[in-house]
Design a protein around this motif. Structure first.
Motif, short mmCIF file in Angstrom:
data_model
loop_
_atom_site.label_atom_id
_atom_site.label_comp_id
_atom_site.label_asym_id
_atom_site.label_seq_id
_atom_site.Cartn_x
_atom_site.Cartn_y
_atom_site.Cartn_z
N MET A 1 0.96 -1.24 -0.05
CA MET A 1 0.05 0.03 -0.04
C MET A 1 0.92 1.15 0.16
N ARG A 2 1.79 1.17 0.71
CA ARG A 2 2.76 2.34 1.05
C ARG A 2 3.34 2.65 -0.52
N LYS A 3 4.00 1.78 -0.93
CA LYS A 3 4.72 1.74 -2.25
C LYS A 3 3.64 2.31 -3.49
N TYR A 4 2.41 1.60 -3.47
CA TYR A 4 1.30 2.43 -4.25
C TYR A 4 1.17 3.74 -4.04
N SER A 5 0.98 4.08 -2.78
CA SER A 5 0.77 5.44 -2.25
C SER A 5 1.84 6.36 -2.78
N MET A 6 3.02 5.99 -2.58
CA MET A 6 4.35 7.04 -2.91
C MET A 6 4.30 7.17 -4.47
N LYS A 7 4.24 6.02 -5.00
CA LYS A 7 4.41 5.82 -6.73
C LYS A 7 3.24 6.86 -7.41
N ASN A 8 2.09 6.84 -6.76
CA ASN A 8 0.94 7.74 -7.59
C ASN A 8 0.87 8.89 -6.72
N ARG A 9 1.51 9.21 -5.77
CA ARG A 9 1.45 10.30 -4.95
C ARG A 9 0.19 10.73 -4.51
N ILE A 10 -0.44 9.74 -3.89
CA ILE A 10 -1.73 10.00 -2.97
C ILE A 10 -1.59 9.49 -1.52
N ALA A 11 -2.33 9.97 -0.75
CA ALA A 11 -2.22 9.62 0.68
C ALA A 11 -2.64 8.27 0.98
N LEU A 12 -1.89 7.68 2.04
CA LEU A 12 -2.09 6.15 2.12
C LEU A 12 -3.57 5.92 2.59
N VAL A 13 -4.37 6.73 3.39
CA VAL A 13 -5.62 6.68 3.74
C VAL A 13 -6.69 6.61 2.39
N THR A 14 -6.12 7.35 1.52
CA THR A 14 -6.99 7.40 0.19
C THR A 14 -7.04 6.19 -0.54
N VAL A 15 -5.57 5.58 -0.43
CA VAL A 15 -5.37 4.18 -1.08
C VAL A 15 -6.32 3.16 -0.32
N ALA A 16 -6.32 3.25 1.04
CA ALA A 16 -7.08 2.40 2.03
C ALA A 16 -8.76 2.61 1.70
N LYS A 17 -9.09 3.87 1.29
CA LYS A 17 -10.53 3.91 0.96
C LYS A 17 -11.06 3.55 -0.10
N PHE A 18 -10.06 3.58 -1.17
CA PHE A 18 -10.34 2.86 -2.55
C PHE A 18 -10.41 1.52 -2.52
N ILE A 19 -9.59 0.83 -1.73
CA ILE A 19 -9.44 -0.55 -1.66
C ILE A 19 -10.60 -1.03 -0.73
#
Length: 199
Positions: free
Chosen positions: A166-184
């Motif tokens: 998740m962290r790698k995806y967050s950094m690569k796409n420059r979006i907040a970790l919590v945004t990644v979590a919400k999307f999932i």
């Protein structure tokens, strides 16, 4: 700092004396009211930093008015009273007032009481902001934990691996970790297709 202050007392002489003391010290008197009911109506429109209010007034007394105001606004309230009975002190505490002064009020009593009341109000506001920040962080952490669980299930990963993914995806796409979590959590299918495509 210039505080906006409302003065509430049924005695016009007392209101005048308070107004003069306050203006001499550089405070801004935004409104004078003659009873608690008027104070409740006006404070909602003016949102003063502090209300200096007499206890004994017609229509709605200071303690009852303070209870109503404190439910609607985070305003410091300084009660004025000619009495100092224990029962009154308890009622004042329950109504949410910041402090009270016994009449007759002098400038030597009033100004320190205002500064202390405003200092307490600022400390409370600071604590309230800190609490809101911590609450938000806790909610975000819970979302991230849930999203990690979804990834662990879908991708057969350990907890640490799913977090790093998740962290790698967050950094690569420059979006907040919590945004990644919400999307999932909102789109579970994304773990297997959209996320995989972007890795």
């Amino acid at each position: 700092m210039t505080y906006k202050i409302m003065v509430v007392d049924d005695d016009p002489i007392t209101r005048m004396d308070l107004r003069e003391m306050l203006k001499d010290e550089g405070y801004q008197v935004v409104k004078e009211c003659k009873n608690g009911e008027e104070a409740v109506q006006q404070c909602l429109a003016l949102k003063p930093d502090l209300i200096i209010m007499d206890v004994k007034m017609p229509i709605l007394n200071g303690i009852k008015a303070a209870k109503v105001i404190r439910k609607k606004l985070d305003t410091a309230i300084l009660l004025l009273t000619a009495y100092s009975q224990r029962e009154l002190i308890e009622d004042a505490k329950e109504s949410g007032v910041t402090a009270y002064l016994v009449k007759p009020v002098t400038e030597l009593d009033l100004i320190p009481a205002i500064e202390i009341a405003m200092s307490q109000k600022q400390q409370f506001e600071c604590l309230s902001r800190d609490l809101q920040f911590l609450k938000k962080k806790l909610e975000e952490r819970q979302l991230i934990e849930k999203a990690k669980g979804k990834i662990m299930e879908s991708r057969v990963m350990t907890e640490e691996q799913s977090y790093q993914w998740m962290r790698k995806y967050s950094m690569k796409n420059r979006i907040a970790l919590v945004t990644v979590a919400k999307f999932i959590l909102q789109q579970p299918g994304a773990i297997g297709d959209v996320f995989l495509v972007r890795e």
